[in-house]
Scaffold this motif. Structure first.
Motif, PDB file in Angstrom:
ATOM      1  N   SER A   1       0.996  -1.208  -0.166  1.00 25.53           N
ATOM      2  CA  SER A   1      -0.130  -0.105   0.019  1.00 25.53           C
ATOM      3  C   SER A   1       0.893   1.176   0.014  1.00 25.53           C
ATOM      4  O   SER A   1       2.003   1.092  -0.144  1.00 25.53           O
TER       5      SER A   1
ATOM      6  N   VAL B   1      -7.292 -17.427   0.657  1.00 20.03           N
ATOM      7  CA  VAL B   1      -7.614 -16.340   0.009  1.00 20.03           C
ATOM      8  C   VAL B   1      -7.811 -15.160   0.779  1.00 20.03           C
ATOM      9  O   VAL B   1      -7.260 -14.140   1.139  1.00 20.03           O
ATOM     10  N   ARG B   2      -9.108 -15.251   1.448  1.00 21.29           N
ATOM     11  CA  ARG B   2      -9.684 -14.448   2.259  1.00 21.29           C
ATOM     12  C   ARG B   2      -8.721 -14.081   3.474  1.00 21.29           C
ATOM     13  O   ARG B   2      -8.672 -12.835   3.792  1.00 21.29           O
ATOM     14  N   SER B   3      -8.349 -15.317   4.032  1.00 18.10           N
ATOM     15  CA  SER B   3      -7.344 -15.010   5.158  1.00 18.10           C
ATOM     16  C   SER B   3      -6.074 -14.200   4.965  1.00 18.10           C
ATOM     17  O   SER B   3      -5.705 -13.105   5.641  1.00 18.10           O
ATOM     18  N   LEU B   4      -5.373 -14.420   3.792  1.00 19.74           N
ATOM     19  CA  LEU B   4      -4.189 -13.716   3.450  1.00 19.74           C
ATOM     20  C   LEU B   4      -4.430 -12.243   3.199  1.00 19.74           C
ATOM     21  O   LEU B   4      -3.716 -11.404   3.422  1.00 19.74           O
ATOM     22  N   ASP B   5      -5.376 -12.193   2.497  1.00 20.42           N
ATOM     23  CA  ASP B   5      -5.914 -10.640   2.258  1.00 20.42           C
ATOM     24  C   ASP B   5      -6.098  -9.991   3.407  1.00 20.42           C
ATOM     25  O   ASP B   5      -5.754  -8.797   3.636  1.00 20.42           O
ATOM     26  N   ARG B   6      -6.973 -10.474   4.434  1.00 21.80           N
ATOM     27  CA  ARG B   6      -7.042  -9.811   5.698  1.00 21.80           C
ATOM     28  C   ARG B   6      -5.683  -9.343   6.239  1.00 21.80           C
ATOM     29  O   ARG B   6      -5.545  -8.387   6.884  1.00 21.80           O
TER      30      ARG B   6
ATOM     31  N   ARG C   1      -2.715  -9.355   4.937  1.00 25.01           N
ATOM     32  CA  ARG C   1      -2.041  -8.244   4.236  1.00 25.01           C
ATOM     33  C   ARG C   1      -2.566  -6.866   4.393  1.00 25.01           C
ATOM     34  O   ARG C   1      -1.749  -5.801   4.652  1.00 25.01           O
ATOM     35  N   GLU C   2      -3.882  -6.801   4.561  1.00 23.58           N
ATOM     36  CA  GLU C   2      -4.322  -5.432   5.134  1.00 23.58           C
ATOM     37  C   GLU C   2      -3.989  -4.861   6.451  1.00 23.58           C
ATOM     38  O   GLU C   2      -3.666  -3.656   6.475  1.00 23.58           O
TER      39      GLU C   2
ATOM     40  N   SER D   1      -0.557  -3.563   6.137  1.00 24.54           N
ATOM     41  CA  SER D   1      -0.399  -2.360   5.530  1.00 24.54           C
ATOM     42  C   SER D   1      -0.843  -0.979   6.468  1.00 24.54           C
ATOM     43  O   SER D   1      -0.310   0.161   5.968  1.00 24.54           O
TER      44      SER D   1
ATOM     45  N   TRP E   1       3.259 -13.358   0.964  1.00 24.18           N
ATOM     46  CA  TRP E   1       3.837 -12.668  -0.422  1.00 24.18           C
ATOM     47  C   TRP E   1       4.822 -13.912  -1.178  1.00 24.18           C
ATOM     48  O   TRP E   1       6.125 -13.660  -1.301  1.00 24.18           O
TER      49      TRP E   1
END
Length: 314
Positions: A2, A179-184, A186-187, A190, A206
């Motif tokens: 980000s 997928v959802r877990s890693l997105d959360r 990573r947010e 950031s 990553w």
């Protein structure tokens, strides 16, 4: 990655005040070296961090969900006995989540029993974030609903008003959406001012990038980033400066469960007491922080249990 994270504010008036948000559950671990016999012990990464902070002299407040079963009673006794404030936690009639540990030569894996539990019924304490010098988030509550939404909202508030520290603590289990877990997670990274992650966490977050490269990218956006590598020590990355590394303390390893959480508790303790929550550290102060955290982790590895004592070698 980000945009650059907003700078953390100056010194907080209470260096012992940390809001810890997440799960307190029960770990079922092999008892006495017998893989066929399991012992129940209170755990959960955020709960371990809260207890570690209290044992190191801090004044953490824990925001979690507690059930009404015998496991919940044991968890409450463990937390309050260490000196953790539970006034911001919530209680319900649901049972406590379980994590079944499977220790191996390369660390611990877990199988989780999470559904329909009190553990992830977190109260919304977003408005409380401004009262604390630092807010810690991470663990399963960051990715398991309904807790995940509360964790994200509180993290956003903390990033605006104080110091946000994140340990992604990546878990893989059939009960979790990868997928959802890693997105959360990573947010959350950031948003953070401070990120502590293992080399394995960074590879999962990553993939395709070297863990060192991911740390440098995060640090380049204004964060203090610490990568732990188990027996190989830890390295801190800061903006516009060389990385700083320390070795792990040599101890006879009795236990590794909770060592990463103890390291995080040591980091936060040092940052609050020695740096007034300012993550912009010189090389010398960065090394001192890492040595204190490594000593805290070693105090857990050298004996049974997950609670740190005074850091070894410090």
């Amino acid at each position: 990655m980000s945009e650059s994270v907003a700078a953390a504010p100056g010194a907080a008036p209470d260096p012992g005040a940390v809001l810890v948000l997440g799960e307190a559950l029960v770990d079922l671990v092999p008892a006495g070296g017998d893989a066929g016999a399991l012992s129940a012990q209170p755990g959960g990464a955020p709960a371990n961090v809260a207890v570690g902070l209290a044992r190191l002299g801090g004044r953490p407040s824990f925001v979690g969900g507690l059930g009404d079963d015998a496991f919940a009673g044991r968890i409450e006794e463990w937390l309050t006995g260490a000196g953790v404030d539970l006034s911001l936690s919530a209680r319900s009639a649901l049972p406590t989540a379980l994590a079944v540990a499977d220790p191996g030569d390369h660390g611990n894996t877990y199988h989780f029993h999470l559904g329909d539990t009190a553990t992830f019924r977190l109260p919304d304490r977003t408005a409380e974030a401004a009262r604390f010098g630092a807010v810690y988030v991470g663990g399963l509550a960051a990715v398991v609903e309904p807790a995940a939404g509360i964790v994200a909202a509180t993290a956003r508030a903390a990033a605006r008003r104080g110091l946000l520290a994140v340990d992604p603590n990546v878990r893989e289990d059939r009960a979790l959406d990868p997928v959802r877990s890693l997105d959360r997670l990573r947010e959350l990274c950031s948003l953070a001012h401070v990120v502590k992650a293992s080399d394995e966490d960074l590879v999962r977050l990553w993939p395709g990038a070297a863990p060192e490269a991911s740390c440098r990218r995060l640090a380049g956006q204004g964060r203090l980033v610490v990568m732990t590598r188990g027996a190989h020590g830890a390295t801190a990355y800061v903006p516009d400066a060389p990385a700083v590394s320390v070795p792990a303390l040599p101890v006879r390893v009795v236990n590794t469960i909770g060592a990463g959480d103890a390291f995080m508790a040591g980091m936060l303790t040092w940052l609050g007491v020695e740096a007034g929550w300012d993550p912009a550290l010189s090389a010398g102060r960065t090394k001192a922080m890492l040595e204190y955290a490594a000593g805290t982790a070693a105090s857990v590895c050298a004996r049974a249990g997950t609670e740190p004592t005074a850091p070894l070698g410090v």
